[in-house]
Design an enzyme around this catalytic site. Structure first.
Site, mmCIF file in Angstrom:
data_model
loop_
_atom_site.group_PDB
_atom_site.id
_atom_site.type_symbol
_atom_site.label_atom_id
_atom_site.label_comp_id
_atom_site.label_asym_id
_atom_site.label_seq_id
_atom_site.Cartn_x
_atom_site.Cartn_y
_atom_site.Cartn_z
ATOM 1 N N ASP A 1 38.466 29.392 38.516
ATOM 2 C CA ASP A 1 39.466 28.931 39.488
ATOM 3 C C ASP A 1 38.953 27.694 40.217
ATOM 4 O OD1 ASP A 1 41.236 30.998 38.938
ATOM 5 O OD2 ASP A 1 40.518 32.274 40.566
ATOM 6 N N GLU B 1 36.016 33.195 34.017
ATOM 7 C CA GLU B 1 35.795 33.898 35.286
ATOM 8 C C GLU B 1 36.500 35.242 35.328
ATOM 9 O OE1 GLU B 1 36.992 33.518 40.029
ATOM 10 O OE2 GLU B 1 37.036 31.721 38.788
ATOM 11 N N TYR C 1 22.725 57.239 44.665
ATOM 12 C CA TYR C 1 23.102 58.626 44.924
ATOM 13 C C TYR C 1 21.882 59.540 44.985
ATOM 14 C CZ TYR C 1 28.092 57.774 44.794
ATOM 15 O OH TYR C 1 29.353 57.346 45.111
#
Length: 381
Positions: A268, A215, A122
């Site tokens: 996963d 995870e 920014y």
């Protein structure tokens, strides 16, 4: 910070190109030298400022350093250069961005401040909108500056923006602060600080037998709510997806503080889950010269291909194009162990993926039993 990767006792390949962790005064000095060298070239009779040589962060310049007396392997970059060039239209802005970020880092160091990459974006968006239009440009330029000055982003005053959390059998005490009992922090766990200096000085104590990397935050919360760390004496840590620097650094610190504790990953069964595991285990090319600094000896606990028998067929999801892209990238790298590569092949050939939540088919309290069984099967007891 101890640095095994520099030791010929532990690693055979000494072509490691790394970013130093240095104090603010030395970081300012490196910036001043870089600027003076640039001005010297600019003032020469025949200026040659068209190219800015940087350590290449491509896979072709990466290698895997496999330890001789340690189980930790890591990605590192060799001394191959790429350039940011004023002569190529598509690279000219990248050339200018480097000096804009160098200037901003110098200001930060002079003011003795710390900023996140988001805050820096920014600031640059407001001061140089013609050069910085998105966060990714800032992130890549920061890595260019690290490659130019050969010092870590934290040494330049850039602080990690942490998403991670930790819970379980872990006591944390920062300098002159109260001790935090991570087991008493509720289902969301204890938020990991982005202040690398604070994490470096943290005193840690545990009676755990395992460190479990999770995870997903939702799975982390389920395990914390069920207080699985009491059934399986463990520390649970999550980056809530792809690992951020602060979470990786805390895991690295724990691996050094508790070297006898196995680090086990619950991800996963898909290419993205494997990529997350490999980032914790080896580091990442995206981290450039700092990649090796956070590598840990992480073992793949689950989900694995042999766990699909526990999951209903209806819960298996077709692989997405993004999955196949990640799989292709993993297969083209040198980091995958043979059994991991075989597992990845099975994923791609099956065309399906399985998420940890599919285990809820067997009850919401099944996850703890699953983890305990996998630990026994893998002989981590």
């Amino acid at each position: 910070m101890a640095d095994l990767c520099r030791s010929s006792t532990f690693f055979s390949d000494q072509n490691l190109c790394n970013a130093d962790i240095i104090g603010s005064s030395e970081a300012r000095a490196r910036i001043e030298v870089a600027v003076l060298n640039f001005l010297k070239i600019l003032n020469s009779p025949s200026p040659a400022i068209s190219d800015l040589p940087l350590i290449s962060r491509r896979w072709s310049n990466s290698r895997v350093n496999r330890g001789l007396l340690t189980e930790v392997s890591c990605i590192f970059l060799s001394h191959s250069f790429c350039t940011r060039s004023l002569m190529r239209p598509n690279a000219a802005k990248a050339f200018v961005r480097v000096w804009k970020v160098v200037e901003m880092c110098f200001q930060i160091l002079v003011q003795e401040k710390r900023v996140t990459q988001r805050e820096l974006f920014y600031k640059l968006l407001c001061s140089s909108p013609q050069y910085f239009t998105c966060q990714l440009q800032v992130n890549r330029t920061i890595q260019d500056v690290v490659a130019l000055l050969r010092c870590s982003r934290y040494s330049l005053g850039i602080m990690a923006s942490s998403r991670g959390a930790v819970t379980g059998r872990l006591l944390l005490q920062a300098f002159i602060s109260e001790t935090v009992d991570c087991s008493a922090c509720g289902s969301s766990g204890h938020a990991i600080s982005g202040d690398m200096n604070l994490l470096e000085r943290m005193v840690m104590k545990t009676d755990a037998r395992y460190i479990i990397v999770v995870e997903k935050h939702a799975i982390f919360q389920r395990l914390a709510e069920d207080r699985v760390f009491n059934q399986i004496p463990s520390i649970l840590i999550t980056a809530k997806g792809y690992p951020d620097i602060a979470t990786r650094f805390l895991l690295y610190r724990m691996s050094r503080a508790f070297p006898d504790l196995p680090i086990l990953a619950l991800v996963d069964w898909n290419p993205a889950g494997l990529a997350i595991l490999c980032t914790f285990k080896f580091g990442s090319i995206g981290m450039g010269l700092e990649a090796y600094r956070y590598a840990c000896n992480v073992k793949w606990l689950g989900l694995r291909g042999d766990d699909l028998q526990l999951i209903p067929e209806e819960s298996l999801i077709p692989l997405k194009p993004r999955d196949l892209q990640i799989a292709k990238s993993l297969k083209s790298s040198e980091i995958l162990e043979e059994n991991y590569r075989n597992e990845l092949e099975v994923m791609v050939q099956s065309g399906r993926r399985a998420e940890i939540e599919a285990l809820y088919f067997r009850g919401y309290n099944f996850l703890g039993k699953y983890i305990a069984k996998k630990i026994v099967q893998a002989n981590y007891v």
